[in-house]
Each structure stands twice: as C-alpha cells, then as structure tokens.
Design a protein around this motif. Structure first.
Motif, PDB file in Angstrom:
ATOM      1  N   THR A   1      -4.955   3.060   4.073  1.00  0.00           N
ATOM      2  CA  THR A   1      -5.475   1.995   3.202  1.00  0.00           C
ATOM      3  C   THR A   1      -4.901   0.668   4.130  1.00  0.00           C
TER       4      THR A   1
ATOM      5  N   HIS B   1       0.861  -1.292  -0.022  1.00  0.00           N
ATOM      6  CA  HIS B   1       0.090  -0.046  -0.060  1.00  0.00           C
ATOM      7  C   HIS B   1       1.144   1.186  -0.083  1.00  0.00           C
TER       8      HIS B   1
ATOM      9  N   ARG C   1      -7.289   0.377   7.132  1.00  0.00           N
ATOM     10  CA  ARG C   1      -8.631  -0.271   6.922  1.00  0.00           C
ATOM     11  C   ARG C   1      -8.865  -1.965   6.573  1.00  0.00           C
TER      12      ARG C   1
END
Length: 91
Positions: free
Chosen positions: A59, A54, A62
């Motif tokens: 991100t 990522h 999450r």
C-alpha cells in the motif's frame, strides 16, 4: 472538525491559491504528496509505512510517486561508486 469541513476548506483554498487544480486536490492527494516528499527526502520505505499507518508495505509503495530525476540521480551515483571500486584494479 469533520471530513466535510476539511474537504471544503481545501477546495476553497485551492480555488484561490491553485487555480486549475479544482477537484484534483483532495486530502487523499495530499497524503500521496506527503508520502512522496518523505521518500524523496530520504525516509526509507518501512519508516514511511509506519508514518502513514499502512498495514501492508505494498500500500505504501502505491503512495510513492518517484520523480524521474531521482531514478537518474541514483543511477549516476551507483555508477560513480562502481567506478571508484574499480579504480585500483585497472592500470
């Protein structure tokens, strides 16, 4: 091997070995599980970000699904550490 072969193989395996999961078990769901397992086993957030590839730490955050017991265990551990630091001060 293409994406469809992986998805179809996973779907077939889930039907046999994990009835009830049906369409919920996808390669993307496995990435979430993998990230959560890495986190649960002590891999720090930035290392997890690198493993998953990522660009943004948000991100990765999450992707992590923290187990409730982990939060409780961290709370107990922190409370115990604080109590040990205060032992010598209280008489």
């Amino acid at each position: 091997m293409g994406d469809d072969a992986l998805r179809n193989g996973l779907k077939d395996a889930a039907k046999v070995h994990l009835p009830g999961w049906g369409k919920k078990l996808t390669p993307h769901a496995l990435r979430h599980f993998y990230a959560s397992q890495l986190d649960g086993n002590g891999l720090d957030l930035m290392a997890n970000q690198e493993v998953l590839g990522h660009s943004w730490i948000a991100t990765t955050m999450r992707y992590l699904h923290v187990q409730q017991t982990r939060v409780e265990d961290a709370w107990v551990s922190g409370t115990e550490r604080a109590a040990k630091r205060l032992e010598g001060l209280v008489r």
